[in-house]
Design a protein around this motif. Structure first.
Motif, PDB file in Angstrom:
ATOM      1  N   ASP A  23     -15.442  11.186   1.644  1.00 11.06           N
ATOM      2  CA  ASP A  23     -14.470  11.146   2.741  1.00 11.06           C
ATOM      3  C   ASP A  23     -13.346  12.183   2.636  1.00 11.06           C
ATOM      4  O   ASP A  23     -12.158  11.847   2.517  1.00 11.06           O
ATOM      5  N   PRO A  24     -13.707  13.466   2.740  1.00 10.44           N
ATOM      6  CA  PRO A  24     -12.692  14.521   2.772  1.00 10.44           C
ATOM      7  C   PRO A  24     -12.049  14.606   4.160  1.00 10.44           C
ATOM      8  O   PRO A  24     -12.498  15.357   5.030  1.00 10.44           O
ATOM      9  N   GLY A  25     -11.007  13.824   4.380  1.00  7.02           N
ATOM     10  CA  GLY A  25     -10.397  13.734   5.695  1.00  7.02           C
ATOM     11  C   GLY A  25      -9.094  14.498   5.823  1.00  7.02           C
ATOM     12  O   GLY A  25      -8.582  15.074   4.862  1.00  7.02           O
ATOM     13  N   SER A  26      -8.527  14.455   7.024  1.00  2.00           N
ATOM     14  CA  SER A  26      -7.338  15.242   7.331  1.00  2.00           C
ATOM     15  C   SER A  26      -6.058  14.655   6.741  1.00  2.00           C
ATOM     16  O   SER A  26      -5.039  15.343   6.704  1.00  2.00           O
ATOM     17  N   TYR A  27      -6.091  13.390   6.325  1.00  3.77           N
ATOM     18  CA  TYR A  27      -4.912  12.796   5.692  1.00  3.77           C
ATOM     19  C   TYR A  27      -4.917  13.008   4.183  1.00  3.77           C
ATOM     20  O   TYR A  27      -4.020  12.549   3.494  1.00  3.77           O
ATOM     21  N   SER A  28      -5.949  13.661   3.681  1.00  2.40           N
ATOM     22  CA  SER A  28      -6.126  13.833   2.247  1.00  2.40           C
ATOM     23  C   SER A  28      -5.739  15.239   1.835  1.00  2.40           C
ATOM     24  O   SER A  28      -5.560  16.127   2.669  1.00  2.40           O
ATOM     25  N   SER A  29      -5.651  15.440   0.538  1.00  2.00           N
ATOM     26  CA  SER A  29      -5.210  16.737   0.033  1.00  2.00           C
ATOM     27  C   SER A  29      -6.007  17.108  -1.211  1.00  2.00           C
ATOM     28  O   SER A  29      -6.701  16.278  -1.798  1.00  2.00           O
ATOM     29  N   ASP A  30      -5.922  18.382  -1.573  1.00  2.00           N
ATOM     30  CA  ASP A  30      -6.439  18.858  -2.860  1.00  2.00           C
ATOM     31  C   ASP A  30      -7.952  18.846  -2.977  1.00  2.00           C
ATOM     32  O   ASP A  30      -8.489  19.002  -4.074  1.00  2.00           O
ATOM     33  N   TRP A  31      -8.682  18.673  -1.866  1.00  2.00           N
ATOM     34  CA  TRP A  31     -10.138  18.753  -1.954  1.00  2.00           C
ATOM     35  C   TRP A  31     -10.687  20.058  -1.384  1.00  2.00           C
ATOM     36  O   TRP A  31     -11.846  20.394  -1.610  1.00  2.00           O
ATOM     37  N   HIS A  32      -9.873  20.801  -0.665  1.00  2.00           N
ATOM     38  CA  HIS A  32     -10.361  21.957   0.084  1.00  2.00           C
ATOM     39  C   HIS A  32     -10.930  23.063  -0.803  1.00  2.00           C
ATOM     40  O   HIS A  32     -11.767  23.849  -0.338  1.00  2.00           O
ATOM     41  N   HIS A  33     -10.482  23.153  -2.040  1.00  2.00           N
ATOM     42  CA  HIS A  33     -10.925  24.240  -2.918  1.00  2.00           C
ATOM     43  C   HIS A  33     -11.781  23.742  -4.072  1.00  2.00           C
ATOM     44  O   HIS A  33     -12.003  24.484  -5.035  1.00  2.00           O
ATOM     45  N   LEU A  34     -12.299  22.513  -3.983  1.00  2.00           N
ATOM     46  CA  LEU A  34     -13.162  21.994  -5.041  1.00  2.00           C
ATOM     47  C   LEU A  34     -14.455  22.797  -5.115  1.00  2.00           C
ATOM     48  O   LEU A  34     -15.035  23.178  -4.091  1.00  2.00           O
ATOM     49  N   THR A  35     -14.914  23.020  -6.324  1.00  2.00           N
ATOM     50  CA  THR A  35     -16.199  23.681  -6.544  1.00  2.00           C
ATOM     51  C   THR A  35     -17.050  22.831  -7.481  1.00  2.00           C
ATOM     52  O   THR A  35     -16.606  21.796  -7.989  1.00  2.00           O
ATOM     53  N   ASP A  36     -18.285  23.262  -7.690  1.00  2.00           N
ATOM     54  CA  ASP A  36     -19.233  22.564  -8.564  1.00  2.00           C
ATOM     55  C   ASP A  36     -19.517  21.145  -8.090  1.00  2.00           C
ATOM     56  O   ASP A  36     -19.801  20.252  -8.902  1.00  2.00           O
ATOM     57  N   LEU A  37     -19.453  20.920  -6.784  1.00  2.00           N
ATOM     58  CA  LEU A  37     -19.798  19.608  -6.243  1.00  2.00           C
ATOM     59  C   LEU A  37     -21.313  19.466  -6.155  1.00  2.00           C
ATOM     60  O   LEU A  37     -22.026  20.411  -5.790  1.00  2.00           O
ATOM     61  N   ASP A  38     -21.792  18.280  -6.484  1.00  2.00           N
ATOM     62  CA  ASP A  38     -23.209  17.983  -6.341  1.00  2.00           C
ATOM     63  C   ASP A  38     -23.521  17.327  -5.001  1.00  2.00           C
ATOM     64  O   ASP A  38     -24.637  17.436  -4.493  1.00  2.00           O
ATOM     65  N   ALA A  39     -22.532  16.622  -4.439  1.00  2.00           N
ATOM     66  CA  ALA A  39     -22.752  15.966  -3.153  1.00  2.00           C
ATOM     67  C   ALA A  39     -21.407  15.678  -2.491  1.00  2.00           C
ATOM     68  O   ALA A  39     -20.378  15.533  -3.159  1.00  2.00           O
ATOM     69  N   VAL A  40     -21.469  15.596  -1.162  1.00  2.00           N
ATOM     70  CA  VAL A  40     -20.333  15.156  -0.347  1.00  2.00           C
ATOM     71  C   VAL A  40     -20.849  14.053   0.562  1.00  2.00           C
ATOM     72  O   VAL A  40     -21.904  14.199   1.208  1.00  2.00           O
ATOM     73  N   ALA A  41     -20.118  12.938   0.619  1.00  2.00           N
ATOM     74  CA  ALA A  41     -20.541  11.786   1.410  1.00  2.00           C
ATOM     75  C   ALA A  41     -19.442  11.411   2.397  1.00  2.00           C
ATOM     76  O   ALA A  41     -18.270  11.332   2.022  1.00  2.00           O
ATOM     77  N   VAL A  42     -19.829  11.184   3.657  1.00  2.00           N
ATOM     78  CA  VAL A  42     -18.875  10.849   4.717  1.00  2.00           C
ATOM     79  C   VAL A  42     -19.241   9.494   5.309  1.00  2.00           C
ATOM     80  O   VAL A  42     -20.395   9.268   5.709  1.00  2.00           O
ATOM     81  N   ALA A  65     -24.526  21.869  -2.783  1.00  2.00           N
ATOM     82  CA  ALA A  65     -24.160  20.451  -2.700  1.00  2.00           C
ATOM     83  C   ALA A  65     -24.902  19.775  -1.549  1.00  2.00           C
ATOM     84  O   ALA A  65     -25.034  20.342  -0.457  1.00  2.00           O
ATOM     85  N   ARG A  66     -25.382  18.575  -1.783  1.00  2.00           N
ATOM     86  CA  ARG A  66     -25.968  17.780  -0.714  1.00  2.00           C
ATOM     87  C   ARG A  66     -24.852  17.208   0.143  1.00  2.00           C
ATOM     88  O   ARG A  66     -23.782  16.850  -0.367  1.00  2.00           O
TER      89      ARG A  66
END
Length: 216
Positions: A23-42, A65-66
């Motif tokens: 859940d990388p949403g608009s009220y959240s912070s500090d996820w925009h530049h993450l690397t080495d992710l294996d998956a993102v789930a919404v 990343a999936r």
């Protein structure tokens, strides 16, 4: 397993082998530049759970990343040129040694005049390790054998009695608060105190701040 709160409903779940962002949403912070992710789930389509423009940029720097999303979100992301996998209730995704089970189905009712959208919850587990549940925006589905619940503590669709009842129904070993961007520090402490008062000391609701980490 380590959970990194990135504000509001966003969680980065890390093990020695897997990094999954939920859940990388608009009220959240500090996820925009993450690397080495294996998956993102919404979990669902509301902007506090998915910032589409930010997510597109994130997937560019995590090309392997999936991406898994609730059906309506998957359709929206496909139209924007991404290639998400549709998270269907009852399905299990295998991400390296980790499993991500899909639960739920429908967003909580905000008001009778507002039609609920789809919503899925994700249950994360690596091997025989802890089972961590992120329900998105719903208290309706109660999975079995949850070790740690990411508990939405306030929302236009929630009231404190329902929050406490959901925590008691899931009956995890412990819980951390999420979905709290509209609360002040005083409000966050109030909700924690009231919910803990209802469920007692049997289920610790840890005072994890919006950008803290927690190990389970």
């Amino acid at each position: 397993m380590q959970l990194n709160r990135l504000g509001h409903a966003a969680l980065l779940i890390e093990t020695p082998y897997v990094r999954v962002l939920c859940d990388p949403g608009s009220y959240s912070s500090d996820w925009h530049h993450l690397t080495d992710l294996d998956a993102v789930a919404v979990t669902h389509q509301h902007q506090d759970h998915v910032d589409v423009d930010g997510l597109m940029a994130l997937m560019e720097i995590n090309p392997t990343a999936r991406l898994m999303a609730e059906a309506a979100v998957a359709e929206m992301l496909t139209q924007r040129g991404l290639g998400p996998e549709v998270a269907m209730v009852g399905e299990t995704f295998q991400v390296g040694p980790a499993r991500i089970e899909v639960h739920g189905g429908t967003h909580a009712v905000i008001h009778p005049s507002i039609r609920p959208v789809g919503n899925v919850g994700y249950l994360f587990q690596e091997g025989d390790g802890a089972r961590v549940f992120h329900p998105g925006d719903s208290y309706d589905h109660v999975p079995e054998q949850v070790d740690l619940l990411a508990l939405p503590i306030t929302a236009p669709w929630a009231k404190m009695a329902d929050t406490a009842a959901f925590l008691a129904a899931v009956s995890p070993r412990e819980a951390i608060p999420i979905h709290d961007a509209i609360l002040s520090d005083a409000g966050r402490a109030l909700y924690k105190r009231l919910v803990s008062q209802v469920v007692g000391d049997t289920i610790p609701l840890h005072p994890v701040a919006p950008t803290d980490t927690f190990s389970v």
